[in-house]
Design an enzyme around this catalytic site. Structure first.
Site, PDB file in Angstrom:
ATOM      1  N   HIS A  54      -5.713   5.157  10.135  1.00  0.00           N
ATOM      2  CA  HIS A  54      -6.114   3.729  10.412  1.00  0.00           C
ATOM      3  C   HIS A  54      -4.734   3.287  11.113  1.00  0.00           C
ATOM      4  CE1 HIS A  54      -3.735   2.953   6.950  1.00  0.00           C
ATOM      5  NE2 HIS A  54      -4.739   3.549   5.945  1.00  0.00           N
ATOM      6  N   ARG A 105      -9.287   3.417   1.661  1.00  0.00           N
ATOM      7  CA  ARG A 105     -10.538   3.102   0.502  1.00  0.00           C
ATOM      8  C   ARG A 105     -11.222   1.780   1.106  1.00  0.00           C
ATOM      9  NH1 ARG A 105      -6.356   3.704  -4.012  1.00  0.00           N
ATOM     10  NH2 ARG A 105      -6.425   5.557  -4.636  1.00  0.00           N
ATOM     11  N   LYS A 146       3.468   0.235   1.962  1.00  0.00           N
ATOM     12  CA  LYS A 146       2.494   0.059   1.166  1.00  0.00           C
ATOM     13  C   LYS A 146       2.380   0.786  -0.144  1.00  0.00           C
ATOM     14  CE  LYS A 146      -2.411   0.025   1.068  1.00  0.00           C
ATOM     15  NZ  LYS A 146      -2.950   1.167   0.717  1.00  0.00           N
ATOM     16  N   MET A 182      -3.357  11.783   4.445  1.00  0.00           N
ATOM     17  CA  MET A 182      -4.500  12.328   3.571  1.00  0.00           C
ATOM     18  C   MET A 182      -5.716  12.128   4.843  1.00  0.00           C
ATOM     19  SD  MET A 182      -4.139  12.295  -0.179  1.00  0.00           S
ATOM     20  CE  MET A 182      -4.799  10.607  -0.588  1.00  0.00           C
ATOM     21  N   GLY A 183      -5.480  11.917   5.965  1.00  0.00           N
ATOM     22  CA  GLY A 183      -6.432  11.260   6.997  1.00  0.00           C
ATOM     23  C   GLY A 183      -7.023  10.269   6.907  1.00  0.00           C
ATOM     24  N   ALA A 184      -8.112  10.076   7.344  1.00  0.00           N
ATOM     25  CA  ALA A 184      -9.029   8.750   7.444  1.00  0.00           C
ATOM     26  C   ALA A 184      -7.925   7.733   8.204  1.00  0.00           C
ATOM     27  CB  ALA A 184      -9.518   8.254   6.205  1.00  0.00           C
ATOM     28  N   GLY A 219      -2.491   1.707   9.992  1.00  0.00           N
ATOM     29  CA  GLY A 219      -1.236   1.896   9.113  1.00  0.00           C
ATOM     30  C   GLY A 219      -0.642   3.081   9.300  1.00  0.00           C
ATOM     31  N   HIS A 220      -1.443   4.198   9.417  1.00  0.00           N
ATOM     32  CA  HIS A 220      -0.875   5.626   9.797  1.00  0.00           C
ATOM     33  C   HIS A 220      -0.455   5.537  11.172  1.00  0.00           C
ATOM     34  CE1 HIS A 220      -4.086   6.749   6.927  1.00  0.00           C
ATOM     35  NE2 HIS A 220      -3.119   7.060   6.331  1.00  0.00           N
TER      36      HIS A 220
HETATM   37  P1  AMP Z   1      -2.360   8.468   2.984  1.00  0.00           P
HETATM   38  O1  AMP Z   1      -2.959   8.912   4.216  1.00  0.00           O
HETATM   39  O2  AMP Z   1      -3.126   7.018   2.104  1.00  0.00           O
HETATM   40  O3  AMP Z   1      -1.542   9.192   2.010  1.00  0.00           O
HETATM   41  O4  AMP Z   1      -1.086   7.654   3.649  1.00  0.00           O
HETATM   42  C1  AMP Z   1      -0.348   8.035   4.587  1.00  0.00           C
HETATM   43  C2  AMP Z   1       0.905   7.411   4.673  1.00  0.00           C
HETATM   44  O5  AMP Z   1       0.503   6.239   5.494  1.00  0.00           O
HETATM   45  C3  AMP Z   1       1.698   6.823   3.390  1.00  0.00           C
HETATM   46  O6  AMP Z   1       3.058   6.808   3.949  1.00  0.00           O
HETATM   47  C4  AMP Z   1       1.095   5.624   3.329  1.00  0.00           C
HETATM   48  O7  AMP Z   1       2.186   4.698   2.873  1.00  0.00           O
HETATM   49  C5  AMP Z   1       0.995   5.224   4.747  1.00  0.00           C
HETATM   50  N1  AMP Z   1       0.258   3.827   4.906  1.00  0.00           N
HETATM   51  C6  AMP Z   1      -1.116   3.834   4.561  1.00  0.00           C
HETATM   52  N2  AMP Z   1      -1.702   2.557   4.521  1.00  0.00           N
HETATM   53  C7  AMP Z   1      -0.646   1.895   5.380  1.00  0.00           C
HETATM   54  C8  AMP Z   1      -0.570   0.625   5.817  1.00  0.00           C
HETATM   55  N3  AMP Z   1      -1.670  -0.241   5.587  1.00  0.00           N
HETATM   56  N4  AMP Z   1       0.464  -0.056   6.182  1.00  0.00           N
HETATM   57  C9  AMP Z   1       1.491   1.054   6.520  1.00  0.00           C
HETATM   58  N5  AMP Z   1       1.586   2.111   6.145  1.00  0.00           N
HETATM   59  C10 AMP Z   1       0.605   2.585   5.544  1.00  0.00           C
END
Ligand code: AMP
Length: 284
Positions: A34, A187, A149, A30-32, A36-37
């Protein structure tokens, strides 16, 4: 790097790129973005010939009271991250491009989809599974990367792939933490300095469980009790040992500790996959 907004263009481009036995890796976000992504993208780069990242703030996974318009959307910075990581295609559709009126949706499983996150956010996982399936059908990836996560999300996507016979390999990637051990999340930017400090009790509680498990403690009730005591200063939405079907369990092996606390009214997810600790053979 190609930035594509239209479904038809995406299909044409991927058809032309995917020649011979080339593999496509897909990372929905969903962007933003970091670190993790970034870890998901880096793994896709290693495993595949073509890496596709989607950036789409999916409205159907937000509940009416959740402020979709406030979700951070630092598009320029996100594109720079993708470029730097060597992403081949960024898919950046509008809501209209992804949803028609009165659409057909995926229903999350009646149990897994309505406990924990699904209990607090009913309907959330219908939205998640629907958009992921739509992306899968457009991109036809060989491998798709999701973070551990979001444990409940990952488990349900694995279940969807199995239930609907999708020929896609779903890869769960380790949770990545910031230097202070707070799990990276889009967040986190909403936390004040003080709030961030308060939030660290959650990763600390999970680390304590990890250490105790490594010392050979297997009593789930005792592990949970100790953790909850150390979380007494924050609001705990849930903190449970669950199995892969999200049933609360007292069997430590193969369990996942899933947790959400709320700090400054921000929901912070974290978890610990006990099977990962056991797998590393670090357990006594
Ligand atoms: P989101 O943009 O929050 O929908 O996350 C996109 C993908 O990144 C999802 O598969 C999340 O589980 C993964 N993700 C988000 N935060 C982390 C993190 N801290 N470590 C590893 N993967 C992450």
């Amino acid at each position: 790097m190609l930035v594509i907004k239209a479904k038809n263009e995406l299909i044409t481009v991927l058809n032309s790129l995917k020649t011979g036995t080339k593999k496509i890796g897909f990372i929905p976000t969903m962007g933003a973005l970091h670190l993790g992504h970034a870890s998901l993208i880096a793994q896709s780069k290693k495993d595949n010939d073509i890496s596709v990242v989607s950036i789409f703030v999916n409205p159907t996974q937000f509940l009416p009271h959740e402020d979709l318009s406030k979700y951070p959307r630092p598009l320029e910075a996100d594109l720079a991250v993708c470029e730097k990581l060597g992403v081949d295609v960024v898919f950046l559709p509008s809501v209209e491009e992804m949803y028609e009126k009165d659409p057909i949706k995926v229903s999350a499983p009646k149990f897994m989809g309505y406990v924990f996150e699904g209990f607090l956010r009913p309907g959330h996982f219908d939205g998640v599974l629907t958009i992921v399936l739509k992306f899968f059908n457009l991109i036809l990836p060989d491998n798709a990367y999701f973070g551990k996560k979001d444990a409940q999300q990952l488990l349900m996507i694995q279940k969807m792939v199995k239930s609907l016979n999708l020929p896609i390999n779903v890869i769960g990637m380790p949770l990545i933490r910031d230097k202070d051990n707070l799990a990276f999340s889009s967040r986190n930017v909403y936390l004040s300095k003080e709030g961030r400090k308060d939030a660290l009790c959650l990763s600390a509680a999970l680390f304590t469980i990890e250490e105790r498990v490594k010392k050979g403690i297997k009593d789930v009730e005792a592990l949970k009790k100790g953790a909850l005591e150390s979380l007494s200063e924050v609001y705990v939405e849930y903190f449970e040992f669950v199995d892969k079907e999200l049933h609360i369990t007292t069997k430590l092996e193969d369990s996942i500790v899933i947790a959400v606390i709320r700090v400054e009214n921000i929901r912070l997810l974290d978890n610990l996959w006990i099977s990962d600790i056991m797998d590393k053979g670090r357990c006594v």
